[in-house]
Design a protein around this motif. Structure first.
Motif, PDB file in Angstrom:
ATOM      1  N   GLN B 159      -3.298 -11.493 -36.389  1.00 21.37           N
ATOM      2  CA  GLN B 159      -3.553 -12.934 -36.353  1.00 21.37           C
ATOM      3  C   GLN B 159      -3.956 -13.447 -37.743  1.00 21.37           C
ATOM      4  N   VAL B 160      -4.807 -12.681 -38.405  1.00 14.21           N
ATOM      5  CA  VAL B 160      -5.311 -13.113 -39.713  1.00 14.21           C
ATOM      6  C   VAL B 160      -4.283 -12.842 -40.812  1.00 14.21           C
ATOM      7  N   ASP B 161      -3.508 -11.788 -40.662  1.00 12.42           N
ATOM      8  CA  ASP B 161      -2.536 -11.391 -41.682  1.00 12.42           C
ATOM      9  C   ASP B 161      -1.180 -11.148 -40.999  1.00 12.42           C
ATOM     10  N   PRO B 162      -0.510 -12.247 -40.558  1.00 14.70           N
ATOM     11  CA  PRO B 162       0.715 -12.093 -39.747  1.00 14.70           C
ATOM     12  C   PRO B 162       1.817 -11.336 -40.494  1.00 14.70           C
ATOM     13  N   GLY B 163       1.823 -11.422 -41.800  1.00 12.86           N
ATOM     14  CA  GLY B 163       2.856 -10.745 -42.589  1.00 12.86           C
ATOM     15  C   GLY B 163       2.869  -9.242 -42.380  1.00 12.86           C
ATOM     16  N   SER B 164       1.715  -8.686 -42.055  1.00  9.38           N
ATOM     17  CA  SER B 164       1.629  -7.232 -41.887  1.00  9.38           C
ATOM     18  C   SER B 164       1.547  -6.821 -40.425  1.00  9.38           C
ATOM     19  N   ALA B 165       1.841  -7.771 -39.532  1.00  6.42           N
ATOM     20  CA  ALA B 165       1.666  -7.498 -38.102  1.00  6.42           C
ATOM     21  C   ALA B 165       2.400  -6.235 -37.653  1.00  6.42           C
ATOM     22  N   ALA B 166       3.636  -6.059 -38.163  1.00 10.50           N
ATOM     23  CA  ALA B 166       4.436  -4.899 -37.749  1.00 10.50           C
ATOM     24  C   ALA B 166       3.756  -3.605 -38.190  1.00 10.50           C
ATOM     25  N   ALA B 167       3.221  -3.628 -39.409  1.00 13.35           N
ATOM     26  CA  ALA B 167       2.548  -2.426 -39.920  1.00 13.35           C
ATOM     27  C   ALA B 167       1.329  -2.093 -39.072  1.00 13.35           C
ATOM     28  N   TYR B 168       0.556  -3.131 -38.716  1.00 14.38           N
ATOM     29  CA  TYR B 168      -0.635  -2.890 -37.900  1.00 14.38           C
ATOM     30  C   TYR B 168      -0.234  -2.332 -36.538  1.00 14.38           C
ATOM     31  N   GLN B 169       0.860  -2.879 -35.993  1.00  8.77           N
ATOM     32  CA  GLN B 169       1.334  -2.434 -34.695  1.00  8.77           C
ATOM     33  C   GLN B 169       1.753  -0.963 -34.769  1.00  8.77           C
ATOM     34  N   ALA B 170       2.451  -0.610 -35.848  1.00  5.48           N
ATOM     35  CA  ALA B 170       2.897   0.779 -36.019  1.00  5.48           C
ATOM     36  C   ALA B 170       1.690   1.707 -36.166  1.00  5.48           C
TER      37      ALA B 170
END
Lengths: 444, 305
Positions: B159-170
């Motif tokens: 939410q705070v850093d949507p650009g890295s959402a995929a990385a966080y999910q991984a």
């Protein structure tokens, strides 16, 4: 969840029973078969409902909707706390109030109830927090007194690391002045604070703007602007100022910004290592006094606090802390007629200088046990009027505090009091404190 | 010359550390266990700092001014959410004046969100000791709860850093699959000791006990926050003898001497098991910590069957 299941299956059984009763007592074989089918389908419906409700309940539990949380949120949107403080003891000085000047100190031989403090605090909305403390106390004669000790708002979302506080509150001068009796390391207020700020401490109505500097270590600058009158601004335009300068207090209104009280403060802190912290600050209180129409008071103070806490602290113990404050006051007294009698000679315009300091060491020996030692000296220079409030004094106070839990406190303290003009006095005080409701967290 | 140098140092101190730093999220966690999970999810996209030391009692952290500065500069704050930090976090937050981490902001993560807390008191009564109103806050001793906390953190990071959402999910998927595999292993290791009786200092291992089917017979504290009394310890000793409880768990900051005294009279062993990664050697991450915890318990159960 188990009790929930039990509740539902009890409901299922009751429904079936109720269904059976409703269908009537005298039934034929055919009717009874129909009834059975009806009951079966009812049971199935109820089971399906039960499963659904369970699913819902899992979801609700997942959202951490705990009964306690509901009780708390539903009951109140603020924290409510009450601190009760009782003192008991004896002093070789029969007029205990001449030794124990502070309003929340033990005041008589025997029992004193110097502080019953109701505290309310919480978030007002996304922009403000607010807090108040209402103090009930019994004086030496057992008469109840009530004071609105503090009542203020605090902004939460000003830009630029700024924060505004407004209302009535303790001025941020040094360390000890802002502390409520519950957080004191000793049974009484340091003499130097009594001397400079009166029995109640320095508090008044006003604003305080504070700025957290963008430095890599903690540095905070603040400026308080207050009304300079009233009992709790004792070094300024207080009706009780004759006790300091001996003259008639003059009527002195507020004409311009110079008639207000200003309290600037700068404080900074560094971590000496993983277990030691140092905090120091410089404060001033500048404003008019009412010994004359154009006379001012300037008070300056320096404070230092050092604390070591074990890296393996349990309940915050063991620890050792050292706190000291030095305060200096320059009280310009105007040319004034003696308050005691108009026939006494006129008191000359003069500067009354007072200085004092205390140093206190607290040692948290093991969980919930603290030993303390405090040494104090206060000294008054000059003055055509001999004020008991400005006389030289020294005091040494060892004490021992045991906290049966985080919410109660039993303290014993001995005071060795030296008044060079009068002699030595010994006092022994026992203090018992209890705390109900919300426990306001302590600042460092 | 000297004055210039002093001035230069002062100016350097005044300039925030933004220059040269990557645009990493500045994440602050109240305790090291939360910090460890946050690092797993954030990877190299976040800088994580814990406010409490791994070795100290997390209920009683000093509200030191340096922590105000840390919170003032934070993009995100992860707190336990079950009032364990109630004695020190509120004044820090009040002084930190950082709206990014205000309650309800995307930058504020309450770890207990979605966790079923145990021992929620039905009535508030301090004659039962210092019971937390929202329930027992030591929920991360159950690795299954770490799974929920990690998902919660990943959601807020995205939410705070949507650009890295995929990385966080991984990272979340990786952490959860590690945790799942480990949990199976931990359960296998502790399976033979199901129903075993343990004694703890504080009620701080109840979630662990619930997960692995252990039974917390007694605590050395008579009530939460109340110091052990000789009379209570005598009761504990009797109960341990009666139930053949032979393992006492203490955290490194708790009074080991009290535990040793009880252990001597009950032929039990005392094991030092921290709840915070980094409190003792070999527990650098949350998974290492639970590994250590399980290994220590298995060894103790083996030694004192």
């Amino acid at each position: 969840m188990n009790s929930f299941n039990a509740f539902l299956s009890a409901r299922t059984r009751a429904l079936i029973l109720a269904g059976a009763l409703a269908l009537g007592a005298p039934v034929s074989a055919q009717q009874s078969a129909e009834t059975e089918r009806a009951l079966d389908s009812l049971t199935a419906v109820v089971s399906a409902l039960q499963a659904q409700v369970e699913g819902l309940s899992v979801a609700v539990n997942g959202a951490a909707a705990q009964p306690a949380a509901q009780a708390r949120a539903g009951g109140t949107y603020m924290n409510v706390g009450f601190v009760g403080l009782t003192d008991f003891g004896w002093s070789t000085e029969p007029d205990v109030e001449s030794l124990q000047v502070g309003d929340h100190d033990p005041r008589v031989r025997g029992w004193t109830l110097p502080n019953g403090e109701l505290t309310l605090d919480g978030a007002v909305d996304p922009y403000f927090q607010a807090a108040t403390s209402i103090v009930y106390k019994l004086d030496g004669d057992g008469e109840t007194g009530v004071e609105l000790e503090e009542m203020y708002f605090l902004t939460t979302s000003l830009p630029g690391n700024l924060q505004l506080k407004g209302g009535q509150f303790f001025a941020e001068f040094g360390r000890q002045n802002t502390l409520h009796p519950h957080s004191w390391g000793f049974a009484d207020q340091p003499l130097v604070l009594n001397r400079m700020f009166g029995a109640e401490g320095l508090r008044s109505q006003g604003f305080r703007l504070s700025w957290l500097l963008p430095t890599s270590f903690y540095t905070e600058a603040s400026l308080g602007v207050f009304n300079s009158g009233g009992e709790t601004a004792s070094s300024f335009r207080s009706e009780e100022s004759p006790e300091i300068h001996g003259g008639e207090a003059v009527e002195r209104g507020v004409h311009d910004a110079r008639d207000l009280l200003y309290v600037p403060r700068l404080s900074t802190s560094i971590e000496l290592n993983d277990t030691q912290t140092l905090l120091f600050g410089a404060s001033a209180a500048l404003g008019p006094n009412n010994s004359g129409t154009g006379s001012d008071t300037r008070i300056f103070g320096g404070d230092l606090y050092w604390k070591w806490k074990s890296a393996r602290a349990m309940q915050g113990f063991p620890f050792v802390s050292f706190q000291t404050e030095g305060i200096w006051r320059r009280y310009e007294a105007g040319r004034r007629s003696a308050a005691e009698s108009p026939f006494l000679p006129i008191l000359p315009a003069e500067t009354l200088s007072d200085a004092g300091m205390y140093a206190q060491l607290l040692w948290g020996i093991k969980p919930l046990l603290v030993a303390g030692l405090r040494a104090e000296v206060v000294d008054g220079q000059g003055g055509a009027f001999e004020s008991a409030l400005r006389a030289d004094r020294q005091r040494v106070s060892p004490n021992l505090t045991w906290y049966p839990s985080e919410f109660s406190k039993i303290r014993v303290q001995y005071n060795y009091d030296l008044r060079p003009d009068i002699g030595v006095d010994h006092s022994f005080w026992m203090q018992i404190e209890f705390l109900l409701g919300a426990h306001a967290a302590h600042k460092f | 010359m000297r004055a210039h140098r002093i001035l230069a140092v002062l100016i350097a101190a005044l300039i925030p550390t933004a220059v040269g730093a990557q645009k990493k999220l500045n994440v602050v966690a109240t305790t090291p266990d939360l910090a460890s999970i946050a690092s797993m999810i954030g990877g190299d996209r976040v800088d994580v700092k814990a406010l409490a030391k791994a070795t100290e009692d997390p209920h009683f952290v000093d509200a030191k001014p340096s922590l105000i500065v840390t919170l003032n500069r934070a993009d995100m704050l992860i707190d336990g959410g079950a009032e364990m930090e109630i004695g020190w976090l509120p004044p820090l937050l009040q002084s930190a004046r950082n709206t990014k981490i205000a309650t309800g902001a995307p930058g504020r993560i309450s770890a207990a969100q979605g966790i079923k807390l145990l021992e929620v008191p039905a009535t508030f009564d301090r004659s039962r000791g210092d019971v937390h109103a929202l329930g027992n806050p030591h929920f991360l001793t159950d690795p299954a709860n770490a799974r929920i906390v990690a998902a919660n953190i990943a959601g807020h990071f995205a939410q705070v850093d949507p650009g890295s959402a995929a990385a966080y999910q991984a990272n979340l998927a990786r952490f959860q699959s590690t945790l799942d595999a480990k949990l199976t292993d931990w359960q296998r290791q502790l399976a033979p000791y199901k129903g075993a009786k343990i004694v703890t200092y504080h009620r701080d291992f109840i979630y662990l006990a619930a997960r692995f089917g252990l039974d917390v017979l007694e605590t050395l504290e008579p009530k939460p926050g109340i110091a052990p009394s000789p009379a209570h310890l005598a009761q504990v000793i009797a109960a341990m003898k009666g139930a053949n409880a032979r393992v006492i768990l203490v955290q490194p900051f708790q009074n080991r001497r009290t535990a040793e005294t009880v252990a001597r009279q009950t032929d039990a062993s005392v094991i030092e098991v921290p709840q915070q990664p980094g409190a003792i050697a070999g527990t650098a991450t949350y998974v290492d910590l639970i590994d250590h915890l399980v290994a220590e318990m298995v060894a103790a159960f083996k030694a004192k069957p």
